[in-house]
Design a protein around this motif. Structure first.
Motif, short mmCIF file in Angstrom:
data_model
loop_
_atom_site.label_atom_id
_atom_site.label_comp_id
_atom_site.label_asym_id
_atom_site.label_seq_id
_atom_site.Cartn_x
_atom_site.Cartn_y
_atom_site.Cartn_z
N LYS A 104 0.88 -1.37 0.01
CA LYS A 104 -0.13 0.09 0.01
C LYS A 104 0.97 1.24 -0.24
N VAL A 105 1.93 1.00 0.53
CA VAL A 105 2.82 2.22 0.33
C VAL A 105 3.46 2.49 -1.14
N ILE A 106 3.66 1.50 -1.58
CA ILE A 106 3.74 1.64 -3.13
C ILE A 106 2.75 2.21 -4.03
N THR A 107 1.31 1.79 -3.54
CA THR A 107 0.36 2.22 -4.16
C THR A 107 0.02 3.71 -4.17
N LEU A 108 0.46 4.07 -2.79
CA LEU A 108 0.50 5.51 -2.35
C LEU A 108 1.54 6.42 -3.15
N GLY A 109 2.75 5.76 -3.17
CA GLY A 109 3.77 6.58 -4.31
C GLY A 109 3.55 6.59 -5.74
N ALA A 110 2.83 5.49 -5.94
CA ALA A 110 2.60 5.52 -7.44
C ALA A 110 1.67 6.55 -7.88
N LEU A 111 0.49 6.72 -6.98
CA LEU A 111 -0.37 7.62 -7.15
C LEU A 111 0.18 8.86 -6.88
N ARG A 149 5.99 13.78 -0.53
CA ARG A 149 6.66 13.03 0.52
C ARG A 149 6.14 13.32 1.72
N ARG A 150 5.79 14.76 2.22
CA ARG A 150 5.26 15.06 3.50
C ARG A 150 3.97 14.43 3.72
N TYR A 151 3.07 14.55 2.63
CA TYR A 151 1.85 13.84 2.84
C TYR A 151 1.78 12.25 3.09
N ALA A 152 2.66 11.66 2.43
CA ALA A 152 2.84 10.10 2.70
C ALA A 152 3.41 9.88 4.06
N LEU A 153 4.37 10.89 4.52
CA LEU A 153 4.83 10.60 5.83
C LEU A 153 3.66 10.87 7.06
N THR A 154 2.83 11.83 6.62
CA THR A 154 1.84 12.26 7.49
C THR A 154 0.58 10.99 7.86
N LEU A 155 0.35 10.39 6.72
CA LEU A 155 -0.68 9.40 6.71
C LEU A 155 0.30 8.15 7.49
N MET A 156 1.45 7.79 7.21
CA MET A 156 2.15 6.70 7.97
C MET A 156 2.21 6.99 9.24
N ALA A 157 2.15 8.25 9.91
CA ALA A 157 2.39 8.63 11.11
C ALA A 157 1.00 8.49 12.04
N ASP A 158 0.13 8.29 11.17
CA ASP A 158 -1.25 8.36 11.73
C ASP A 158 -2.04 7.12 11.63
N ALA A 178 8.58 -1.08 17.57
CA ALA A 178 9.02 -1.44 19.02
C ALA A 178 10.62 -1.02 19.44
N GLY A 179 10.32 -0.25 20.66
CA GLY A 179 11.62 0.20 21.25
C GLY A 179 12.03 1.53 20.58
N ALA A 180 11.34 2.25 19.79
CA ALA A 180 11.76 3.49 19.30
C ALA A 180 11.55 4.49 20.38
N PRO A 181 12.58 5.49 20.26
CA PRO A 181 12.67 6.75 21.41
C PRO A 181 11.46 7.44 21.52
N ALA A 182 10.91 7.70 22.57
CA ALA A 182 9.67 8.27 22.72
C ALA A 182 9.15 9.59 22.13
N ASP A 183 10.44 10.41 22.04
CA ASP A 183 10.19 11.55 21.26
C ASP A 183 10.55 11.50 19.54
N THR A 184 10.38 10.54 19.05
CA THR A 184 10.72 10.02 17.65
C THR A 184 9.31 9.81 16.98
N THR A 185 9.11 10.48 15.94
CA THR A 185 7.94 10.13 15.09
C THR A 185 8.21 8.89 14.29
N VAL A 186 7.10 7.83 14.34
CA VAL A 186 7.23 6.73 13.51
C VAL A 186 6.37 6.78 12.36
N HIS A 187 6.89 6.62 11.21
CA HIS A 187 6.04 6.37 9.96
C HIS A 187 5.87 5.04 9.61
N LEU A 188 4.77 4.38 9.57
CA LEU A 188 4.69 3.02 9.84
C LEU A 188 3.76 2.37 8.96
N LYS A 189 3.98 1.23 8.22
CA LYS A 189 3.09 0.43 7.48
C LYS A 189 3.43 -1.06 7.81
#
Length: 344
Positions: A133-140, A232-241, A252-263
């Motif tokens: 789905k990240v590839i699909t988003l990038g392609a869009l 890039r900003r749009y994709a990262l915003t979605l992955m952070a939410d 797992a184990g990421a620093p508490a003050d780090t933003t994780v952009h995940l899928k």
């Protein structure tokens, strides 16, 4: 050359699972549980060899004592010109965590600023499940850039539910509207040359590897000619939410003050599970990326726990301070619901 002849078999297998409405996962051979290395059971061959070897005489002279065997070479999973000791230590920890696992695992990590990288079976092929789905988003986003068009409210709604909730209907719609030529054009532009798109509507069977997934993640957090700053900003915003019940895996184990952009992605394939997790990590001038792909997991919880055990080691090693690392997410929370959905 990859053979395409196995697509109908996988397609039928996945279709049968989706129709059946339940999955019977075998009990795990072992639960990775934590970063501590599991006890290693000697193989029958090595046990027999020791049993048949004569014990040395207690009066043996120093001259007759055989020389000690050389220590096994440290695994070279992680490398860093700036922090070689940390890279070597992390390599050993990952190797211990992988010892005895029932899963097939691939790892790719990069922190370009710190010249820190980890690679473990990065070219091995896996089925994507929902990390596609990240590839699909990038392609869009790439398609819209090429046409000099903006994201419509309709496309925004689909992209949002596709990423934040891993909604399969939204993925189906965008996959078909973008079309295979445009999806492939994005892969070509991104130089993801070892990714083979799933045929027809079987996007979850896209063949991916950790090398290409890491390249995709780096596109989202570095200046490049494929995706502009707004994309890039749009994709990262979605992955952070991403929805809280899907915030497991490489976070797992990421620093508490780090933003994780995940899928994440999960799929019974057809009986054993594919569990994948990819993510970018940002904090002020800090940015790094982790891709961990697994297959042959006895059940979904086993794959999640395997990924989180490894990711926790990596995140803690790359953290600015060991005191600000967040606890690993509960691996079994909501997993029954996700297993019933089959494809995520």
């Amino acid at each position: 050359m990859r053979l395409r002849g196995r697509w109908p078999w996988y397609a039928l297998a996945v279709s049968a699972l989706l129709i059946a409405g339940s999955a019977a996962a075998p009990a795990p051979a072992r639960t990775p549980g934590s970063a501590a290395a599991p006890a290693v059971t000697p193989s029958p061959a090595s046990a027999t060899a020791r049993a048949s070897s004569p014990a040395p005489a207690s009066t043996a002279s120093p001259a007759s004592t055989p020389p000690a065997a050389p220590a096994a070479a440290a695994p070279r999973i992680c490398t860093s010109a700036d922090q070689p000791a940390l890279a070597a230590a992390l390599s050993r920890r990952i190797a211990r965590a992988l010892r005895g696992t029932a899963a097939t695992v691939s790892i790719a990590v990069e922190d370009a600023d710190e010249d820190f990288r980890c690679h473990y079976h990065q070219w091995r092929e896996f089925h994507s499940a929902s990390v596609i789905k990240v590839i699909t988003l990038g392609a869009l986003l790439y398609q819209l850039q090429q046409a000099d068009e903006s994201l419509s409210p309709y496309q925004d709604a689909l992209a949002t539910t596709m990423i934040t909730e891993s909604d399969n209907d939204a993925q189906d719609t965008l996959w078909n509207e973008i079309g295979m030529p445009a999806l492939q054009a994005f892969l070509d532009a991104a130089r993801m040359n070892h990714t083979l798109l799933g045929q027809d509507d079987f996007w979850g069977l896209t063949e991916v590897n950790a090398h290409d997934e890491l390249r995709l993640l780096r596109l989202l957090i570095t200046h490049n000619t494929v995706l502009d700053a707004a994309s890039r900003r749009y994709a990262l915003t979605l992955m952070a939410d991403v929805a809280p019940w899907q915030r497991w895996g490489v976070s797992a184990g990421a620093p508490a003050d780090t933003t994780v952009h995940l899928k994440n992605g999960w799929l019974p394939d057809p009986d054993l599970w594919d569990i994948n997790s990819i993510g970018d990590f940002t904090h002020h001038d800090l940015d790094y990326s982790i891709a961990i792909l697994t297959s042959n997991d006895p059940d979904m919880a086993y794959g999640v726990d395997t990924i989180q055990t490894i990711a926790s080691l990596i995140n803690k090693a790359l953290a600015e301070s060991g005191t600000n690392a967040a606890p690993a997410p509960e691996p079994f929370q909501h997993l029954l619901y996700m297993q019933r959905r089959f494809l995520g």
